[in-house]
Design a protein around this motif. Structure first.
Motif, PDB file in Angstrom:
ATOM      1  N   GLN A 139       0.826  -1.195   0.000  1.00  0.00           N
ATOM      2  CA  GLN A 139       0.000   0.000   0.000  1.00  0.00           C
ATOM      3  C   GLN A 139       0.868   1.257   0.000  1.00  0.00           C
ATOM      4  OE1 GLN A 139      -3.232  -0.042  -0.465  1.00  0.00           O
ATOM      5  NE2 GLN A 139      -3.296   2.202  -0.490  1.00  0.00           N
ATOM      6  N   ALA A 140       1.935   1.232   0.795  1.00  0.00           N
ATOM      7  CA  ALA A 140       2.852   2.375   0.821  1.00  0.00           C
ATOM      8  C   ALA A 140       3.529   2.544  -0.533  1.00  0.00           C
ATOM      9  CB  ALA A 140       3.893   2.179   1.918  1.00  0.00           C
ATOM     10  N   ALA A 141       3.823   1.434  -1.202  1.00  0.00           N
ATOM     11  CA  ALA A 141       4.446   1.494  -2.525  1.00  0.00           C
ATOM     12  C   ALA A 141       3.500   2.156  -3.530  1.00  0.00           C
ATOM     13  CB  ALA A 141       4.821   0.096  -2.993  1.00  0.00           C
ATOM     14  N   ARG A 142       2.205   1.840  -3.442  1.00  0.00           N
ATOM     15  CA  ARG A 142       1.228   2.477  -4.324  1.00  0.00           C
ATOM     16  C   ARG A 142       1.156   3.976  -4.065  1.00  0.00           C
ATOM     17  NH1 ARG A 142      -2.082  -1.096  -7.055  1.00  0.00           N
ATOM     18  NH2 ARG A 142      -2.099  -3.253  -6.259  1.00  0.00           N
ATOM     19  N   ILE A 143       1.138   4.348  -2.793  1.00  0.00           N
ATOM     20  CA  ILE A 143       1.060   5.766  -2.439  1.00  0.00           C
ATOM     21  C   ILE A 143       2.297   6.514  -2.927  1.00  0.00           C
ATOM     22  CG2 ILE A 143       1.012   7.379  -0.483  1.00  0.00           C
ATOM     23  CD1 ILE A 143      -0.632   5.261   1.032  1.00  0.00           C
ATOM     24  N   ALA A 144       3.437   5.819  -2.911  1.00  0.00           N
ATOM     25  CA  ALA A 144       4.693   6.437  -3.354  1.00  0.00           C
ATOM     26  C   ALA A 144       4.774   6.567  -4.871  1.00  0.00           C
ATOM     27  CB  ALA A 144       5.875   5.614  -2.844  1.00  0.00           C
ATOM     28  N   GLY A 145       3.775   6.067  -5.578  1.00  0.00           N
ATOM     29  CA  GLY A 145       3.740   6.224  -7.030  1.00  0.00           C
ATOM     30  C   GLY A 145       4.301   5.054  -7.815  1.00  0.00           C
ATOM     31  N   ILE A 146       4.608   3.945  -7.142  1.00  0.00           N
ATOM     32  CA  ILE A 146       5.123   2.769  -7.846  1.00  0.00           C
ATOM     33  C   ILE A 146       3.969   2.071  -8.562  1.00  0.00           C
ATOM     34  CG2 ILE A 146       6.191   0.502  -7.552  1.00  0.00           C
ATOM     35  CD1 ILE A 146       7.665   1.624  -5.139  1.00  0.00           C
ATOM     36  N   PRO A 147       4.107   1.799  -9.868  1.00  0.00           N
ATOM     37  CA  PRO A 147       3.052   1.078 -10.597  1.00  0.00           C
ATOM     38  C   PRO A 147       3.052  -0.398 -10.205  1.00  0.00           C
ATOM     39  CG  PRO A 147       4.899   1.531 -12.054  1.00  0.00           C
ATOM     40  CD  PRO A 147       5.213   2.197 -10.759  1.00  0.00           C
ATOM     41  N   VAL A 148       2.454  -0.693  -9.082  1.00  0.00           N
ATOM     42  CA  VAL A 148       2.527  -2.022  -8.473  1.00  0.00           C
ATOM     43  C   VAL A 148       2.018  -3.111  -9.415  1.00  0.00           C
ATOM     44  CG1 VAL A 148       1.624  -3.481  -6.614  1.00  0.00           C
ATOM     45  CG2 VAL A 148       2.419  -1.158  -6.109  1.00  0.00           C
ATOM     46  N   ASP A 149       0.876  -2.887 -10.047  1.00  0.00           N
ATOM     47  CA  ASP A 149       0.309  -3.924 -10.904  1.00  0.00           C
ATOM     48  C   ASP A 149       1.244  -4.270 -12.064  1.00  0.00           C
ATOM     49  OD1 ASP A 149      -1.863  -3.900  -9.267  1.00  0.00           O
ATOM     50  OD2 ASP A 149      -3.198  -2.859 -10.655  1.00  0.00           O
ATOM     51  N   ARG A 150       1.823  -3.250 -12.682  1.00  0.00           N
ATOM     52  CA  ARG A 150       2.719  -3.489 -13.812  1.00  0.00           C
ATOM     53  C   ARG A 150       3.944  -4.291 -13.379  1.00  0.00           C
ATOM     54  NH1 ARG A 150       5.735   1.535 -15.928  1.00  0.00           N
ATOM     55  NH2 ARG A 150       3.605   2.381 -15.942  1.00  0.00           N
ATOM     56  N   TYR A 151       4.518  -3.923 -12.245  1.00  0.00           N
ATOM     57  CA  TYR A 151       5.717  -4.613 -11.791  1.00  0.00           C
ATOM     58  C   TYR A 151       5.393  -6.013 -11.272  1.00  0.00           C
ATOM     59  CZ  TYR A 151       9.042  -0.898 -12.580  1.00  0.00           C
ATOM     60  OH  TYR A 151       9.866   0.004 -13.191  1.00  0.00           O
ATOM     61  N   LYS A 152       4.205  -6.179 -10.751  1.00  0.00           N
ATOM     62  CA  LYS A 152       3.809  -7.517 -10.309  1.00  0.00           C
ATOM     63  C   LYS A 152       3.720  -8.457 -11.509  1.00  0.00           C
ATOM     64  CE  LYS A 152       1.233  -7.605  -6.693  1.00  0.00           C
ATOM     65  NZ  LYS A 152       0.094  -7.550  -5.734  1.00  0.00           N
ATOM     66  N   ILE A 153       3.181  -7.975 -12.611  1.00  0.00           N
ATOM     67  CA  ILE A 153       3.117  -8.777 -13.838  1.00  0.00           C
ATOM     68  C   ILE A 153       4.520  -9.099 -14.332  1.00  0.00           C
ATOM     69  CG2 ILE A 153       2.414  -8.754 -16.268  1.00  0.00           C
ATOM     70  CD1 ILE A 153       0.030  -6.983 -15.403  1.00  0.00           C
ATOM     71  N   MET A 154       5.405  -8.106 -14.277  1.00  0.00           N
ATOM     72  CA  MET A 154       6.791  -8.315 -14.716  1.00  0.00           C
ATOM     73  C   MET A 154       7.496  -9.363 -13.860  1.00  0.00           C
ATOM     74  SD  MET A 154       7.806  -4.321 -15.420  1.00  0.00           S
ATOM     75  CE  MET A 154       9.557  -4.647 -15.568  1.00  0.00           C
ATOM     76  N   ILE A 155       7.233  -9.349 -12.566  1.00  0.00           N
ATOM     77  CA  ILE A 155       7.888 -10.296 -11.649  1.00  0.00           C
ATOM     78  C   ILE A 155       7.436 -11.723 -11.946  1.00  0.00           C
ATOM     79  CG2 ILE A 155       8.003 -11.033  -9.232  1.00  0.00           C
ATOM     80  CD1 ILE A 155       7.772  -7.948  -8.584  1.00  0.00           C
ATOM     81  N   TYR A 156       6.145 -11.925 -12.130  1.00  0.00           N
ATOM     82  CA  TYR A 156       5.654 -13.270 -12.436  1.00  0.00           C
ATOM     83  C   TYR A 156       6.086 -13.705 -13.838  1.00  0.00           C
ATOM     84  CZ  TYR A 156       2.915 -13.769  -8.188  1.00  0.00           C
ATOM     85  OH  TYR A 156       2.536 -13.905  -6.869  1.00  0.00           O
ATOM     86  N   ALA A 157       6.186 -12.731 -14.755  1.00  0.00           N
ATOM     87  CA  ALA A 157       6.674 -13.049 -16.101  1.00  0.00           C
ATOM     88  C   ALA A 157       8.127 -13.512 -16.042  1.00  0.00           C
ATOM     89  CB  ALA A 157       6.546 -11.823 -17.005  1.00  0.00           C
ATOM     90  N   TYR A 158       8.917 -12.865 -15.208  1.00  0.00           N
ATOM     91  CA  TYR A 158      10.323 -13.260 -15.068  1.00  0.00           C
ATOM     92  C   TYR A 158      10.431 -14.646 -14.443  1.00  0.00           C
ATOM     93  CZ  TYR A 158      15.326 -12.797 -14.096  1.00  0.00           C
ATOM     94  OH  TYR A 158      16.682 -12.987 -14.067  1.00  0.00           O
ATOM     95  N   ALA A 159       9.593 -14.917 -13.456  1.00  0.00           N
ATOM     96  CA  ALA A 159       9.584 -16.253 -12.850  1.00  0.00           C
ATOM     97  C   ALA A 159       9.200 -17.309 -13.878  1.00  0.00           C
ATOM     98  CB  ALA A 159       8.627 -16.285 -11.661  1.00  0.00           C
ATOM     99  N   GLY A 160       8.216 -17.006 -14.727  1.00  0.00           N
ATOM    100  CA  GLY A 160       7.822 -17.940 -15.777  1.00  0.00           C
ATOM    101  C   GLY A 160       8.935 -18.146 -16.798  1.00  0.00           C
ATOM    102  N   LEU A 161       9.650 -17.060 -17.118  1.00  0.00           N
ATOM    103  CA  LEU A 161      10.772 -17.152 -18.053  1.00  0.00           C
ATOM    104  C   LEU A 161      11.863 -18.071 -17.511  1.00  0.00           C
ATOM    105  CD1 LEU A 161      11.995 -16.001 -20.725  1.00  0.00           C
ATOM    106  CD2 LEU A 161      13.100 -14.257 -19.299  1.00  0.00           C
ATOM    107  N   LEU A 162      12.173 -17.938 -16.221  1.00  0.00           N
ATOM    108  CA  LEU A 162      13.201 -18.793 -15.622  1.00  0.00           C
ATOM    109  C   LEU A 162      12.738 -20.252 -15.572  1.00  0.00           C
ATOM    110  CD1 LEU A 162      14.794 -16.665 -12.758  1.00  0.00           C
ATOM    111  CD2 LEU A 162      15.315 -16.748 -15.187  1.00  0.00           C
ATOM    112  N   SER A 163      11.446 -20.469 -15.353  1.00  0.00           N
ATOM    113  CA  SER A 163      10.923 -21.843 -15.384  1.00  0.00           C
ATOM    114  C   SER A 163      11.102 -22.456 -16.774  1.00  0.00           C
ATOM    115  CB  SER A 163       9.444 -21.866 -14.993  1.00  0.00           C
ATOM    116  OG  SER A 163       9.265 -21.507 -13.636  1.00  0.00           O
TER     117      SER A 163
END
Length: 334
Positions: free
Chosen positions: A217-241
């Motif tokens: 929640q603090a990350a969202r308030i700070a202006g971090i595009p949480v949803d976009r980076y969450k997708i990127m993180i799972y995409a990276y995990a899938g890439l490594l798999s």
């Protein structure tokens, strides 16, 4: 008389302070390098118990065997740092395995084609996981559990439940070849570890990963595009798999719809043993690699000692529970 008592007590106080500082330093060092100490101790114990353990061939074999799980564990580490979880890794490996094997027959396609197809499948599954979690606000456990079941079913459907063999020599070199005497899977593992370390420690991506895990929640308030980076993180995990799936397929020289079973749990275990907190915000690539090596050394050593695989599973489960228990205690104290 009082001055004599005071003088007599001063050394006791300084001695107590010295002991306390020594204990604090020891706890700090163990908290930071504890898993490394445990790995070294485990290697020493196994070397004493089995004369064939501490040989260059066997040590290379341990790292080669754990390179696949280690690559998956690195992706899982990033997911767990954000308080997520990925249960689909093993099934993605199976799906990548059978599809890649189809494109890796001799004189059919250039080597780049099966590799690109495999990487694309892993990336796609990760994007699907991340998008549903981020946009649909559904718990990662449920989403990745669904992907675990779906990807495994897709692998069985695609291959009709049978292995796919007859792979080209160039493709088999990925999992079976060596460069300057070092098995290629180990080199790939090292490169993945280095790139992931730099991502987490030297880039904005890494700062956002830790920020999201510390307080989303603090990350969202700070202006971090949480949803976009969450997708990127799972995409990276899938890439490594998918990278792990390509290496495994090449190593066993066939696409197996049953490949990767329990790999996701081994990956999670490696991350947790390596110090990644299930509460989020804490975790390192180096720690995860050490955690994977601890599992590899333990499995290999117990095999050399002819310990039943059933007992190995029980021991591994006990180590995981202990690691989580220690992590929970540390979080309560902080």
């Amino acid at each position: 008389m009082n001055s004599e008592v005071t003088i007599a007590n001063k050394p006791n106080k300084s001695e107590a302070v010295g002991k306390r500082r020594w204990k604090e330093t020891a706890f700090r060092l163990f908290g930071r390098y504890g898993m490394l100490f445990i790995l070294i101790a485990l290697i020493l114990v196994m070397s004493i118990l089995s004369p064939t353990f501490f040989t260059s061939g066997n040590l290379l074999n341990i790292v080669r065997q754990m390179s696949i799980v280690g690559i998956v564990a690195i992706g899982v580490t990033m997911v767990i740092i954000t308080t997520g979880i990925d249960l689909s890794s093993g099934s993605v490996i199976a799906l990548v395995s059978v599809v890649v094997a189809t494109f890796a027959h001799p004189d059919s396609y250039p080597l780049v084609v099966p590799i690109a197809v495999g990487l694309g499948i892993g990336l796609l599954t990760g994007v699907i996981n991340g998008t549903i979690i981020a946009k649909g606000k559904i718990a990662p456990f449920i989403v990745t559990l669904g992907m675990m079941t779906g990807a495994r079913g897709a692998a069985l459907l695609f291959s009709d439940g049978r292995p796919i063999g007859n792979l080209s020599d160039s493709f088999k070199f990925i999992g079976q070849g060596a460069v300057f005497g070092i098995p290629l899977p180990i080199i790939i593992f090292a490169l993945v570890g280095l790139v992931s370390y730099l991502l987490l420690t030297k880039t904005k991506f890494g700062k956002y990963v830790y920020a999201m895990g510390g307080n989303e929640q603090a990350a969202r308030i700070a202006g971090i595009p949480v949803d976009r980076y969450k997708i990127m993180i799972y995409a990276y995990a899938g890439l490594l798999s998918s990278i792990a799936g390509i290496i495994l397929t090449s190593r066993i020289a066939s696409g197996q719809p049953t490949a990767g079973v329990m790999y996701e749990l081994d990956a999670i275990a490696a991350a947790v043993i390596g110090g990644t907190s299930l509460s989020g915000g804490i975790g390192t690539i180096g720690g995860t690699i050490i955690g994977a090596l601890i599992i590899g050394v333990m499995n290999n050593g117990l095999d050399l000692l002819n310990v039943s695989s059933y007992w190995q599973q029980i021991l591994k489960g006990g180590i995981i529970v202990t690691a989580v228990f220690l992590d929970a205690r540390k979080n309560r104290k902080s």
